[in-house]
Write an enzyme that holds these catalytic residues in place. Sequence first.
Site, PDB file in Angstrom:
ATOM      1  N   GLN A 399       0.836  -1.200   0.000  1.00  0.00           N
ATOM      2  CA  GLN A 399       0.000   0.000   0.000  1.00  0.00           C
ATOM      3  C   GLN A 399       0.871   1.250   0.000  1.00  0.00           C
ATOM      4  O   GLN A 399       1.642   1.467   0.950  1.00  0.00           O
ATOM      5  CB  GLN A 399      -0.919  -0.002   1.225  1.00  0.00           C
ATOM      6  CG  GLN A 399      -1.894   1.166   1.276  1.00  0.00           C
ATOM      7  CD  GLN A 399      -2.614   1.216   2.605  1.00  0.00           C
ATOM      8  OE1 GLN A 399      -1.985   1.385   3.643  1.00  0.00           O
ATOM      9  NE2 GLN A 399      -3.925   1.066   2.589  1.00  0.00           N
ATOM     10  N   SER A 402       0.708   6.351   2.799  1.00  0.00           N
ATOM     11  CA  SER A 402       1.357   7.284   3.723  1.00  0.00           C
ATOM     12  C   SER A 402       2.600   7.926   3.113  1.00  0.00           C
ATOM     13  O   SER A 402       3.316   7.306   2.322  1.00  0.00           O
ATOM     14  CB  SER A 402       1.746   6.564   5.015  1.00  0.00           C
ATOM     15  OG  SER A 402       0.601   6.142   5.722  1.00  0.00           O
ATOM     16  N   SER A 434       4.776  -1.773   4.221  1.00  0.00           N
ATOM     17  CA  SER A 434       5.123  -3.164   4.506  1.00  0.00           C
ATOM     18  C   SER A 434       5.232  -3.951   3.205  1.00  0.00           C
ATOM     19  O   SER A 434       4.495  -3.688   2.242  1.00  0.00           O
ATOM     20  CB  SER A 434       4.060  -3.805   5.397  1.00  0.00           C
ATOM     21  OG  SER A 434       3.914  -3.089   6.604  1.00  0.00           O
ATOM     22  N   GLU A 517     -20.225  -6.353   4.468  1.00  0.00           N
ATOM     23  CA  GLU A 517     -19.049  -6.409   5.315  1.00  0.00           C
ATOM     24  C   GLU A 517     -18.769  -7.824   5.797  1.00  0.00           C
ATOM     25  O   GLU A 517     -19.663  -8.643   5.963  1.00  0.00           O
ATOM     26  CB  GLU A 517     -19.231  -5.498   6.537  1.00  0.00           C
ATOM     27  CG  GLU A 517     -19.286  -4.021   6.205  1.00  0.00           C
ATOM     28  CD  GLU A 517     -17.910  -3.437   5.909  1.00  0.00           C
ATOM     29  OE1 GLU A 517     -16.922  -4.182   5.996  1.00  0.00           O
ATOM     30  OE2 GLU A 517     -17.849  -2.249   5.582  1.00  0.00           O
TER      31      GLU A 517
END
Length: 656
Positions: A399, A402, A434, A517
């Site tokens: 990902q 950030s 990560s 969900e």
Amino acid sequence: MSIAVSDDQVELAASLRKWAASLGAIEAVRAAAEDPGARFDDVWGAVEEMGVHAIAVPESAGGGGGTVVDQSIALEACAYELVPGGLLGAAVGSLVSGTPGRHAVQVFPGGVVWDGGTGTGLDLSTRHGAAGEGDGLDDRGRRTAITLAAAEASGVARWCLDTAVEYAKVREQFGARIGSFQAVKHLCAEMLETCEAVTAAAWDAAVAADAGDDEQWAFAVDVALATCFDGAVEVAKGCVQVLGGIGFTYEHDAHLYLRRGLSLRALVGSADDAAERITAAATSGVRRRVDLDLDGLDEPIRPDIRAEAERVAALPEGERRAELVEDGYLTPHWPAPYGLGADPVTQVVIDQELARAEVERPDLVIAGWAVPTILQHGTDEQRERFVRPSLLGEITWCQLFSEPGAGSDLASLRTRAERVDGGWSLTGQKVWTSVAERADWAICLARTDPDVPQHKGITYFLVEMRTAGIEVRPLREITGETLFNEVFLDEVFVPDECVVAEPGDGWRLARTTLANERVAMAGARLGKSVERAVDLASTGDLGPVGRVAVGHAVALATVCGLLGVRTTMRAIGGHGPGPESSVAKLLGVRSRQDSSELVVKLQGDALALVGEVARDEPGLTADVWEMLNTRCLSIAGGTTQILRNVAAERILGLPR
């Protein structure tokens, strides 16, 4: 939210709250405050007429024929309105004796008679008395009393939270409503966390009482005793703090609830003693197991699901993942053909039967975030290209969200994407990524329009990590390992077919998940460090202080599991998640961080020599690693402080 979960229970709670509010309880308490002989007979008459004290007494004996959960819901609702008099003692006595009546009960030999005195004590809404000779309730009666008292503690905590929040929404200081101040937001969010813990533990004690397993009930009662009463007092104190000077006045009702909370805590016994009992039970193998009531909805589907789970279990380990993908059992909540579009009941049954067959589903990690976005917002070509290979583990994702200047505040990211022939050119820096060193693909947010408001100019990209211009540099963490990375993008080309949805949709996509969900079945294990603490308690002489600390850690971990159970039950009932789903992360982080630190602390000064004794104490080396590693949990995925802001604004409705 209250103890009530199902629609019928919510309706019961609402009707009893409305009835209790009609009694003029606070006025009665204030009128009787100076009259030692007052016993609130008018209120008792209304209670007796309504039968609130005997809801759980069989109908054949003149009661309501309800459950202990029903009785707890009633007591919570009445405590919220501070119904005075002997309701709690009457409910305990009626349930223990099986006979409706205005009972006074002595829970501990030589202690206090609940609701059996005439003098005004700390709690102005009750009348307790000194016990005479003779024994009090037996152990079963004591558990009943604590179960029902925990329900009252939940009602006290709820009123205090609601009162504080409503005041923070309107009270102005320094030209702004105080609820917009971060310090007040955080205090109210912490009160919410405590309230949800109190409510979950009180609910579970009642559920366990109805289930009829004495060992499980005893464990649940001790968790409630370790959680509910200190929790209610802390929320009451927080309410006074938010109210400020007005909260310290006799005229405001806040002190009446603080007094009720303090009195309840004094009556039920020591939270630390309960924690020691929890440790003793945990070391003997007891864990809280809550059986979900599926109301027979599982019966038509369970045989086929069980057969399929057993078939998968019979396959060689290396073939199971592909079969789970083919069945839709890996992600049953995803739509077909990649899942089953399964409703909550089906999801729970699949969980149960895979666990029964000892089939463990692989963790999708970042794919669990990337693929739902592609499923919901991507093109058919993107779904065909990425979804099934990701499920099979053929594609590893990372990902790229950030940045050094944009952690929790993703809207301020600076990585830019410029239009080029056939696609986009991305330049910028990402951090805390990560598995970037081995990932095949990344989900990446980049700014495509600098001239619109920050959150509107962001686009969601799929980036192949072997593209020219990408440099991955490892970051060494406090554990000494390199789990995170910095990723530098220097004019990295991303073709148009790797944009998800439309340019400018990135912020919306980053915040979205599938509408259906995931519903998970809570397990009985307490978490890695809590289980390790229990092991230390079972193999070493920790002393009473250490055993109390372990018991409190077990209680908190148990409550975290209960929050998940309640969320699942709401989903089964057709409702979205309540506040407990948001609170669960905050409490879960606290549980993991505190328990990992406790494990190291329990081992004393061996910590100072961990490098020297590594050969003899390999467990301590791993424990230290876990303690250091869990420090990231209150930062990753949104810091605890930011999440409390979010909880305060989105759940409690405090102003921005």
